[in-house]
Scaffold this motif. Sequence first.
Motif: not given
Length: 384
Positions: A135-147
């Motif tokens: 993740l390099i931009d917009q540090f919001i809640e990840p979706l399922y299975g997302m880093n």
Amino acid sequence: MIIVEEVQDEDQKKEFLEFPARLYQHDKNYIRPLDKDIENIFDPQKNKFFKNGECRRFLFKDKDNITVGKIAVFVNQLYLQNQPTGGIGFFDCINDQETANFIFDYCKKWLQARGMEAMDGPINFGERDKFWGLLIDQFIEPLYGMNYNFSYYKELFENYGFSVYFEQLCFSRSIFADVSRVFTVMHEKHRRNPAITAKPMKKNNLEKFAADFTEIYNRAWASHGEGKQLEKAKVVKMFKTMKPIINEHISWFVYENGNPVAMWINIPDLNQWFKYLNGKFGIFEKIKFFFLKKFRKNEKMVGLVFGVVPEWQKKGIDGYMIWEGTQHIRKHTDFTVTELQWIGDFNPKMIKIAENLDTDLTRKLATYRYLFDRNKIFERHPDL
């Protein structure tokens, strides 16, 4: 001094899972992945990629035996690149460049010993649909299975010498946002055609929809770039596995005289329920998940696959399908936002589709590459 431990016993496996939970304990956007989802990746009995590869996990500790970092490093003979390329993933580290450099150097040597000439990361020892990218931009809640990671990870990678191999763009839009007039016009045009019908996917007929999915996917995407042919039997198995989380209102198919020509596949974002389980999924958590799923509104759905067979592309059938589905979703669900799984910046065709849906760019990840020969010319992922 940094001590290296290969993850082998149960205590080390537990520490591999618990270290990031401690690291992110004060980050309100962090959602702990399910422990079983992580552990299954490193189980040769459950991860088919062990048949053509090798994977190891390591913990890195300071002189006081306190964990300061972790990582997985792997080779996959099916991961074909311009040069033999290994992978690193599941990287977590304190905010210290020397520690990160030590970890990356350790992985580099491990990969060089196995004939690799480059390393990509953070990626998964598996398919690209889970745990892929930084993740390099917009540090919001990840979706399922997302880093998900801290913003300083970008500096740790780039200061070491990693370069962006490709960016992963994530788009979203409100279910209740205005739909492009082009879509409504196309909807009206195709609505008048008695040969054209749109249907939501139903759980009681999963084999039929799996067959339709397979046909559309193979015709629309399998011959495009890095696509591969899907087998109906495997898709049927996948659909049946997904049955408990399938929402019958949000995945849509379009037919011409009964023949499948387009699909729009969505599922609820499981992280909107999993974030209350602290990574566990035992009997108690499964009961809790059942009640959360039944009584707690989930307002976010995730677009997994969108496809139109070649002879119907650029004819507005996508607009017909999206407006048909959107009207139904607005009336029959609690969903307010739809998120698209990431699209590589090497795929301008899909990016254009996302933009035509009047979406907003909501987050950006990156897949990095580090060439061991620092004199070799770095090349980004070629466009499809």
